[in-house]
Design a protein around this motif. Structure first.
Motif, PDB file in Angstrom:
ATOM      1  N   VAL A 133       0.731  -1.129  -0.056  1.00 33.20           N
ATOM      2  CA  VAL A 133       0.056   0.028   0.022  1.00 33.20           C
ATOM      3  C   VAL A 133       0.836   1.251  -0.016  1.00 33.20           C
ATOM      4  CG1 VAL A 133      -1.855   1.327   1.073  1.00 33.20           C
ATOM      5  CG2 VAL A 133      -1.766  -1.229   1.333  1.00 33.20           C
ATOM      6  N   CYS A 172      -3.386   0.041  -3.702  1.00 37.00           N
ATOM      7  CA  CYS A 172      -3.320  -1.278  -2.828  1.00 37.00           C
ATOM      8  C   CYS A 172      -3.053  -2.354  -3.722  1.00 37.00           C
ATOM      9  CB  CYS A 172      -4.615  -1.344  -1.945  1.00 37.00           C
ATOM     10  SG  CYS A 172      -4.599  -2.735  -1.380  1.00 37.00           S
ATOM     11  N   ILE A 185      -8.727   0.739   3.369  1.00 41.66           N
ATOM     12  CA  ILE A 185      -8.830  -0.987   2.968  1.00 41.66           C
ATOM     13  C   ILE A 185      -9.484  -1.574   4.030  1.00 41.66           C
ATOM     14  CG2 ILE A 185      -7.493  -2.767   2.493  1.00 41.66           C
ATOM     15  CD1 ILE A 185      -5.027  -0.781   1.852  1.00 41.66           C
TER      16      ILE A 185
END
Length: 533
Positions: free
Chosen positions: A239, A334, A365
């Motif tokens: 990420v 991501c 997320i």
């Protein structure tokens, strides 16, 4: 004398029989008797009909009584449902009121900030800091525990460095992994998402290309460190800000069965596309950013070669692939490994906030916790199935009410009545329970339907394709790159030594033909040593 008397009687009888008036009377009497008999039969039939009508009226009365009882019961249930809805409405109104109060407070703070800007220095720096602290307190009110910052990597650039922040109660579950690369910060997450497997988290920052801080080997460095850590972790999440623009191009290689005989499967990595299909993620990702750059091409190659998927533009939270930087580009990503897809639930690009970044929007997320490994089998005749409730029909609305679990509704009401402090967790829990009651009733009323998912294919590497083979193929890939740095060469030599191929490193690092030498020797090694495996 007696004889005379008998004769007299016979004469009288004979006279009567032959008397016309008497015969007429007798006939009339006979007719009357017949008419009377017919009427009596009709009366008996009508009486029988009356008995049938009485029986029908009795049944109708019973049914009316039953319907009345049913109506009373339905009315009672409707009353209870209305009371439940009314109580839920009160809770919602309470939440709305608190939200309005917070919104008003935030608005007042913003007004005060604007006033400060207009007055241009009327308030002191201390007052400004107090206002910012108030804003921060409102935005972070949900954080019940202090944040811990770990693994700070401070670089020689104005952007600062990399850090990971987590709540204090997770300090025993997160471990910083020290490595050399300045472009990634590695962390091990233990027993949070999956109780049996550790998860590797990589926090990424790659400076923009064509700047004095950029490096064309940044993704290669990250890939090298990922490879060195891959024997310890099967599940990985990357990420951060890659400064890579990938458009909406595929991040996987897919070879249909019809073309598998003409493709050299052993020398390429085919992503586990079936994982996307099985867990309802789209193969085709969307992106508002239609442009690509050099880092974007490298990132796509990284995903194809390491079984990673870009989750931007693949979830309901980011269905169209929102911009992440300056509302004009997608550079924050991501990346989820194929093995971690089963835990991935959602990806969102949040609204821009100057509290967190100068130009980037925060990304959110969501992962779910699992305690067991879900097998993924994909072939030409394998499809994934999911259960869904049939559509609503008004004809079954009464049955829907009958299927409601009144006991559970009463329990929810009692729980609502017993709630003294309303929090986000309490509201979420009650709404979840109400949703389960409604869903269960809908399932029992309308039934379920089974829809076939997408058909997908997946090939695994050959059994002989072990870690050493993967290392050599990785080096072969690096040999095809256009440029190298001394750090990359040192890592390549280290990997060769660890895999037992140190004899391939028989030349000087300063050789001008380094790329062709590595490529040729690795090609020879593939041909001579592994052709029989």
């Amino acid at each position: 004398m007696a004889a005379n008397t008998q004769q007299t009687d016979d004469e009288l009888s004979g006279n009567l029989l032959y008397d016309k008036d008497a015969r007429v009377i007798l006939m009339e009497i006979l007719k009357s008797l017949r008419v009377l008999t017919d009427r009596i039969e009709k009366i008996e039939k009508e009486v029988q009909k009356i008995d049938g009508i009485k029986e029908g009226l009795s049944n109708l009365s019973t049914r009316v009584q039953t319907n009345e009882e049913t109506i009373v019961e339905i009315q009672d249930r409707n009353r209870k449902v209305e009371e439940s809805v009314e109580k839920m409405g009160q809770i919602v109104h309470t939440i709305v009121d608190k939200y309005s109060a917070n919104a008003e407070e935030i608005s007042q703070i913003k007004d005060r900030m604007e006033t400060i800007g207009e007055d241009n220095g009327t308030f002191s720096n201390i007052a400004i800091k107090e206002l910012k602290a108030d804003v921060l307190d409102l935005k972070c009110r949900s954080m019940s525990e202090n944040l811990v910052f770990s693994g700070n990597k401070i670089g020689k650039r104005r952007s600062g460095g990399l850090a990971v922040a987590y709540k204090n109660h997770l300090k025993d579950n997160i471990e910083y992994i020290k490595t050399e690369s300045k472009f990634v910060l590695w962390c091990k997450i233990s027993k949070v998402i999956n109780r049996s497997d550790d998860i590797l988290l990589g926090i990424i920052y790659i400076p923009p290309e064509y700047t004095s801080y950029s490096s064309i080997d940044a993704i290669n460095e990250i890939e090298m460190e990922l490879f060195e850590l891959s024997h310890r972790f099967s599940k990985c999440l990357l990420v951060g800000d890659f400064n890579a623009r990938t458009g909406s191009e595929d991040d996987f290689i897919f070879v249909p069965d019809s073309e598998s005989h003409v493709v050299d499967i052993e020398n390429i990595q085919i992503n586990a596309v079936c994982n996307l299909d099985q867990y309802d993620f789209s193969r085709k990702r969307n992106s508002r950013d239609k442009n690509k750059n050099r880092f974007g091409n490298q990132l796509l190659e990284f995903c194809k070669g390491n079984n990673f998927f870009i989750m931007n533009g693949r979830t309901l939270g980011d269905i169209d692939g929102k911009f992440t930087c300056r509302n004009s580009s997608v550079v924050d990503y991501c990346l989820c490994s194929a093995e971690l897809i089963q835990n991935f639930t959602d990806f969102k690009v949040l609204d821009f906030s100057s509290l967190y970044s100068d130009v980037h929007s925060p990304i959110e997320i969501s992962l779910k916790q699992t305690d067991q490994e879900v097998s993924t089998k994909c072939s030409d005749d394998t499809r994934t199935n999911e259960q869904k409730i049939n559509n609503w029909t008004n004809e079954k609305s009464h049955k829907f009410l009958e299927c409601l679990n009144l006991t559970e509704i009463e329990n929810i009401n009692s729980e609502i009545d017993g709630t003294t402090v309303v929090t986000q967790e309490t509201v979420d829990m009650i709404i979840s329970k109400i949703g389960k009651v409604l869903i269960n009733s809908a399932g029992n009323t309308f039934g379920f339907k089974v829809s076939a998912g997408k058909k997908s294919e997946h090939r695994k590497n050959k059994p002989w394709f072990d870690h050493d083979c993967k290392a050599a193929r990785y080096l072969f890939k690096l040999a095809q790159e256009t440029t190298f740095r001394s750090r990359s060469l040192d890592k390549m030599k280290s990997i060769l030594d660890n895999c037992g191929f140190s004899y391939l490193w028989s030349f000087q690092n300063t050789s001008p033909n380094i790329k062709s030498i590595i490529k040729q020797r690795l090609e020879d090694q593939f041909t001579q040593s592994w052709s029989g495996k």
